[in-house]
Design a protein around this motif. Structure first.
Motif, PDB file in Angstrom:
ATOM      1  N   UNK A 180      47.267  27.469  37.186  1.00  0.00           N
ATOM      2  CA  UNK A 180      47.816  26.279  37.844  1.00  0.00           C
ATOM      3  C   UNK A 180      48.009  26.442  39.351  1.00  0.00           C
ATOM      4  N   UNK A 181      48.457  27.610  39.797  1.00  0.00           N
ATOM      5  CA  UNK A 181      48.699  27.790  41.235  1.00  0.00           C
ATOM      6  C   UNK A 181      47.461  28.251  41.999  1.00  0.00           C
ATOM      7  N   UNK A 215      51.038  32.030  45.225  1.00  0.00           N
ATOM      8  CA  UNK A 215      50.201  32.922  46.030  1.00  0.00           C
ATOM      9  C   UNK A 215      49.248  32.140  46.937  1.00  0.00           C
ATOM     10  N   UNK A 216      48.652  32.824  47.935  1.00  0.00           N
ATOM     11  CA  UNK A 216      47.719  32.132  48.820  1.00  0.00           C
ATOM     12  C   UNK A 216      46.509  31.630  48.033  1.00  0.00           C
ATOM     13  N   UNK A 273      37.303  36.979  36.919  1.00  0.00           N
ATOM     14  CA  UNK A 273      36.758  38.092  36.134  1.00  0.00           C
ATOM     15  C   UNK A 273      37.867  38.731  35.298  1.00  0.00           C
ATOM     16  N   UNK A 274      37.511  39.183  34.115  1.00  0.00           N
ATOM     17  CA  UNK A 274      38.518  39.699  33.178  1.00  0.00           C
ATOM     18  C   UNK A 274      39.304  40.862  33.782  1.00  0.00           C
ATOM     19  N   UNK A 275      38.639  41.648  34.630  1.00  0.00           N
ATOM     20  CA  UNK A 275      39.297  42.843  35.162  1.00  0.00           C
ATOM     21  C   UNK A 275      39.925  42.618  36.533  1.00  0.00           C
ATOM     22  N   UNK A 276      39.925  41.367  37.022  1.00  0.00           N
ATOM     23  CA  UNK A 276      40.484  41.083  38.348  1.00  0.00           C
ATOM     24  C   UNK A 276      41.883  40.492  38.210  1.00  0.00           C
ATOM     25  N   UNK A 277      42.790  40.825  39.140  1.00  0.00           N
ATOM     26  CA  UNK A 277      44.145  40.286  39.051  1.00  0.00           C
ATOM     27  C   UNK A 277      44.213  38.815  39.454  1.00  0.00           C
ATOM     28  N   UNK A 278      43.297  38.399  40.323  1.00  0.00           N
ATOM     29  CA  UNK A 278      43.293  37.009  40.807  1.00  0.00           C
ATOM     30  C   UNK A 278      41.861  36.462  40.741  1.00  0.00           C
TER      31      UNK A 278
END
Lengths: 401, 401
Positions: A142-143, A271-272, B172-177
């Protein structure tokens, strides 16, 4: 200063000049501009040689005018201001003014694609709590992006059109299988809609900076919603029949130019966001009132929306999707932090658990047959003036049997 | 028997007569009927007084003709058959035939609302396994109503239009954002689309029995899909940018009348459906081929779809939503039970885990830039003839930078 006899605080003064379509009484649809409680006949104005827009003002809808683009929108607006303020034009213009009470509103533009966003953090949080109790109300995406979906453009209707209660399929919590019949949880969604003017090219995204060039103006939107239909159908592909029976829009499209003084900083985002969504954080100080059978039940503040209309435009085209004149995208339900600032009745009555009492003593959770809902809104104009966004009104009729 | 020199097994013989729009070379759009490898100029036919459709055949799109309704559709089809089979008309009609190779296809109708259903049990089951591993693949509502959603009508393009790879946001599954950039999982969806002809009234549902009166004909649809965009964005309001960049349709609308011999029993439904969805269980024996860079990779069978187009029409309007000429609703991805019968590459490569090798030795999971996908289909016609649904072809171009 206009030569018309209009109070300085009239929300349809010379700083507003919203566009619409009207039936003068012969069943046709003509373009006009609202000024005070009158309509200026744009087709007549163009035929008389008082204004020039390549014949686009002779059309039945605003679409050909929208397609002309920003330079023509500005030129026509400047000329209208001149005609309505310079006394030299009074005699020739005055005979093209009709009392608003003598005409019927028509849908001002043919809707291309209708997209509905979900950009109020308070609304998304409230709906998450009500639809998915026990889990995190805001989903992980959402963000990071303005969530949205396509609605049905063929059932967008102009303010004043009666709304037939939708029938459909719903599954009562205590029933083993679904039932069909009239919706038991008919609701509103108070929104602000953005009307796209210029066309873009397929395969080429727009940016947040393109907002002013591509978007013509603003309408009020009531995105009627059948919560029981929606709750049963919406997984995994989103709302469908719970929304598609009707969406009401106000009769007068307020130009973005009329809202220049209403610009206000939009909330900071954390977050940005990804670079394609970075924008100047410009919101609009549009103040909505939700009136239920004559009682003001809520005052949703548009200025608090997390995602701005410029971000919505950039996101909607980030995959290369094109826009065209008459596309409409709505903000999503506008809800503020307080219970008397929410833009839907499912929030106002907290899923039906907390009924509200209207001024006449009637008690409500969701809409009953015969109920009328009116959304109105204003925004600050230049020099202390007020810009009216008009109203969007609808009355509920029983399901056809 | 037609006086044209056409083989008896030509899929565009006199039993088909599909309608389309073409550019004869001057940049205009004219209506025509395909017969063999030629196009019959409908505008010329009407101007010559050889056929009568209230001037609707002079339009740039089929919409005015669609709006005329079933009696006119039948009369024009009967007359076309007469003109093409009675030798007495040969001289006057022959000069209105153009080689198909000399004209360019245009979008045959202006799309009103575009709805995409999800009516193949095999496809919904496969996607449920891939998108929601570990949970029940079919959601509880799936067998009670035909799940669907609105797509973007402004980005429906005619076969042959290049498809620019969509950019957008994915996680991506392994990315935090999330990240943004060109889709890495660009896919197809092989579908059959139904073109609405007649308009219905807002507030009045249609029934399954209304199908033949309101639906004019059929196109092939490739509902291009960016699976990585879709996976990140689709909760809670459904697919948006993962679909809205482009939807390709075949150039020739095959009339329902041409598919009378292709009618076949649709699968029995269990549990029983609600009364408004009860129908005669009529499916269509349309056999699709999916061709990837020249290799036939799948043959999806339309006849096995759980929800029929008559049920889809009744459901789409059950809440009182109206339809109008040019509305398009698609079946949803057509997948059969076998791996070589699926209608998407996410199923064919099982989420990318099982690459496929094309005839030229190239290995694929999802689409690469420069790839071409062609969907073709046929159905049985009367007297042992074959009805061609033509093709829908698209080539992938790199994302605009």
């Amino acid at each position: 200063m206009t030569w018309l006899d209009i109070p300085a605080d009239d929300p349809f003064g010379v700083h507003n000049l919203p566009y619409g379509a009207f039936d003068p009484g012969d069943g046709s649809s003509r373009l006009g501009v609202r000024i005070g409680d009158r309509v200026l006949d744009l087709a007549g104005l163009e035929r008389a040689g008082l204004i020039e827009a390549r014949g686009a003002l002779q059309a039945a809808t605003l679409n050909p005018f929208l397609a002309l683009g920003r330079p023509h929108w500005s030129a026509v607006r400047d000329r209208l201001t001149e005609l309505l303020t310079d006394d030299a034009y009074r005699r020739r213009v005055e005979r093209l003014l009709l009392p608003l009470a003598d005409v019927a509103s028509r849908l001002p533009f043919e809707v291309g694609d209708y997209v509905d966003f979900y950009s109020s953090e308070e609304h998304a949080t409230n709906l998450g709590r009500l639809f998915r109790p026990g889990s995190e109300p805001l989903l992980p995406n959402w963000k990071h992006l303005p969530i949205g979906y396509h609605g049905r453009s063929g059932t967008v209707v102009v303010s004043g059109t009666d709304i037939v209660r939708p029938g459909g399929q719903r599954k009562p919590a205590d029933a083993p299988v679904p039932v069909s019949g009239p919706s038991q949880r008919l609701d509103i969604e108070a929104e602000v809609g953005f009307v796209v003017g210029a066309a873009s090219s397929l395969g080429t995204p727009l940016t947040t900076k393109d907002f002013y060039e591509y978007v013509f103006g603003v309408v009020l939107v009531n995105d009627w919603s059948a919560r029981d239909l929606q709750a049963w159908e919406y997984q995994p592909l989103g709302p469908f029949l719970g929304k598609s029976f009707a969406t009401s829009v106000s009769a007068w499209v307020v130009p973005l130019d009329a809202l220049a003084a209403a610009r206000t900083p939009a909330p900071e985002q954390s977050p940005p966001v990804l670079p394609y969504l970075a924008d100047e954080r410009i919101g609009y100080d549009i103040r909505i009132e939700v009136v239920w059978n004559g009682t003001v039940v809520s005052r949703p503040p548009f200025s608090g929306l997390y995602w701005t209309p410029a971000q919505q435009l950039a996101h909607m085209t980030a995959n290369g999707a094109s826009v065209r004149p008459g596309d409409l995208y709505a903000s999503g339900t506008v809800s503020g932090a307080r219970r008397d600032e929410v833009g839907s009745f499912i929030e106002l009555s907290w899923g039906g658990a907390e009924p509200v009492t209207l001024a006449d003593g009637r008690i409500r959770t969701f809409l009953e047959d015969g109920d009328t809902v009116t959304l109105t809104a204003t925004a600050p104009g230049p020099d202390g003036s007020v810009i009216g966004l008009g109203e969007v009104v609808g009355r509920i009729l029983p399901t056809a049997s």
